[in-house]
Scaffold this motif. Structure first.
Motif, PDB file in Angstrom:
ATOM      1  N   PHE A   1      14.164  25.977  -1.576  1.00 13.68           N
ATOM      2  CA  PHE A   1      12.909  25.842  -0.848  1.00 13.68           C
ATOM      3  C   PHE A   1      13.016  24.719   0.162  1.00 13.68           C
ATOM      4  O   PHE A   1      13.924  23.907   0.124  1.00 13.68           O
ATOM      5  CB  PHE A   1      11.719  25.616  -1.789  1.00 13.68           C
ATOM      6  N   THR A   2      12.053  24.696   1.076  1.00 13.43           N
ATOM      7  CA  THR A   2      12.006  23.660   2.097  1.00 13.43           C
ATOM      8  C   THR A   2      10.568  23.215   2.279  1.00 13.43           C
ATOM      9  O   THR A   2       9.651  24.013   2.168  1.00 13.43           O
ATOM     10  CB  THR A   2      12.583  24.140   3.437  1.00 13.43           C
TER      11      THR A   2
ATOM     12  N   ARG B   1       8.072  26.483   1.746  1.00 12.71           N
ATOM     13  CA  ARG B   1       8.494  27.888   1.702  1.00 12.71           C
ATOM     14  C   ARG B   1       9.703  28.029   0.798  1.00 12.71           C
ATOM     15  O   ARG B   1      10.570  27.146   0.760  1.00 12.71           O
ATOM     16  CB  ARG B   1       8.899  28.374   3.096  1.00 12.71           C
ATOM     17  N   LEU B   2       9.781  29.152   0.088  1.00  6.88           N
ATOM     18  CA  LEU B   2      10.999  29.497  -0.631  1.00  6.88           C
ATOM     19  C   LEU B   2      12.008  29.974   0.401  1.00  6.88           C
ATOM     20  O   LEU B   2      11.632  30.586   1.412  1.00  6.88           O
ATOM     21  CB  LEU B   2      10.728  30.601  -1.649  1.00  6.88           C
TER      22      LEU B   2
ATOM     23  N   LEU C   1      10.906  32.755   3.021  1.00  4.24           N
ATOM     24  CA  LEU C   1      10.183  33.902   2.482  1.00  4.24           C
ATOM     25  C   LEU C   1       8.690  33.757   2.774  1.00  4.24           C
ATOM     26  O   LEU C   1       8.209  32.682   3.128  1.00  4.24           O
ATOM     27  CB  LEU C   1      10.417  34.002   0.974  1.00  4.24           C
ATOM     28  N   SER C   2       7.962  34.846   2.594  1.00  8.85           N
ATOM     29  CA  SER C   2       6.520  34.832   2.799  1.00  8.85           C
ATOM     30  C   SER C   2       5.881  33.762   1.926  1.00  8.85           C
ATOM     31  O   SER C   2       6.277  33.574   0.774  1.00  8.85           O
ATOM     32  CB  SER C   2       5.910  36.188   2.438  1.00  8.85           C
ATOM     33  N   LYS C   3       4.899  33.088   2.455  1.00  5.67           N
ATOM     34  CA  LYS C   3       4.193  32.044   1.715  1.00  5.67           C
ATOM     35  C   LYS C   3       3.213  32.649   0.705  1.00  5.67           C
ATOM     36  O   LYS C   3       2.952  32.069  -0.334  1.00  5.67           O
ATOM     37  CB  LYS C   3       3.444  31.131   2.679  1.00  5.67           C
TER      38      LYS C   3
ATOM     39  N   VAL D   1      -1.859  35.179  -4.126  1.00  2.00           N
ATOM     40  CA  VAL D   1      -1.427  33.836  -4.506  1.00  2.00           C
ATOM     41  C   VAL D   1      -0.527  33.287  -3.407  1.00  2.00           C
ATOM     42  O   VAL D   1      -0.009  34.034  -2.583  1.00  2.00           O
ATOM     43  CB  VAL D   1      -0.682  33.826  -5.862  1.00  2.00           C
ATOM     44  N   GLU D   2      -0.366  31.963  -3.417  1.00  7.03           N
ATOM     45  CA  GLU D   2       0.520  31.331  -2.444  1.00  7.03           C
ATOM     46  C   GLU D   2       1.460  30.378  -3.161  1.00  7.03           C
ATOM     47  O   GLU D   2       1.131  29.840  -4.213  1.00  7.03           O
ATOM     48  CB  GLU D   2      -0.269  30.603  -1.367  1.00  7.03           C
ATOM     49  N   VAL D   3       2.627  30.174  -2.555  1.00  8.28           N
ATOM     50  CA  VAL D   3       3.616  29.277  -3.122  1.00  8.28           C
ATOM     51  C   VAL D   3       3.312  27.849  -2.668  1.00  8.28           C
ATOM     52  O   VAL D   3       2.968  27.616  -1.511  1.00  8.28           O
ATOM     53  CB  VAL D   3       5.059  29.709  -2.737  1.00  8.28           C
TER      54      VAL D   3
END
Length: 145
Positions: A6-7, A16-17, A52-54, A116-118
């Protein structure tokens, strides 16, 4: 800061992953793949890092109510705290990513299909050291009325 999976350079908004995408077939992989395309129908291409998508939708969920046996590592002297595990479908990547829900979210708070969100999370605070191991968590997205 890039940690491999992730970053997040400037906080939660940018968290984000990170996965990889094959330049030949466009397949996306998480955890990232740096050696070869895992798509058996692809002859292979270069692998490029992609965020990846958030956000995604709950595909499934469960709770962990007991301390897993070895080789799981945990301090047996610490009281076990149940956690919620969420499988999230990322539509754009056509994949499901597993992770814990943010602390305080239980299975009673989730439903299949919920958005949901990361977000960044803490895996371990390194008792007595300055080391903090970070991870990702899934958090329900507030529904606006």
């Amino acid at each position: 800061m890039v940690a491999g999976w992730f970053t997040h350079d400037s906080g939660e908004e940018d968290f984000r992953l990170l996965g990889t995408r094959c330049t030949a077939c466009s397949s996306v992989f998480f955890p990232r793949e740096d050696t070869f395309c895992r798509n058996p129908a692809c002859s292979g291409g270069e692998l490029a890092e992609v965020p990846l998508s958030k956000r995604g939708r709950v595909w499934s969920y469960t709770d962990g109510r007991y301390r897993p046996p070895a080789p799981y590592v945990s301090d047996p002297g610490t009281q076990w705290e149940p956690y919620t595990l969420v499988a999230v479908e990322l539509a754009a990547e056509r994949m499901v990513v597993l992770g814990q829900a943010v602390p305080g979210v239980t299975v009673a708070d989730l439903a299949v299909g919920m958005e949901v969100e990361v977000v960044p999370g803490v895996l371990d605070e390194g008792a007595g050291t300055d080391t903090v191991l970070t991870t990702w968590h899934w958090r329900p997205v507030a529904v606006s009325s």
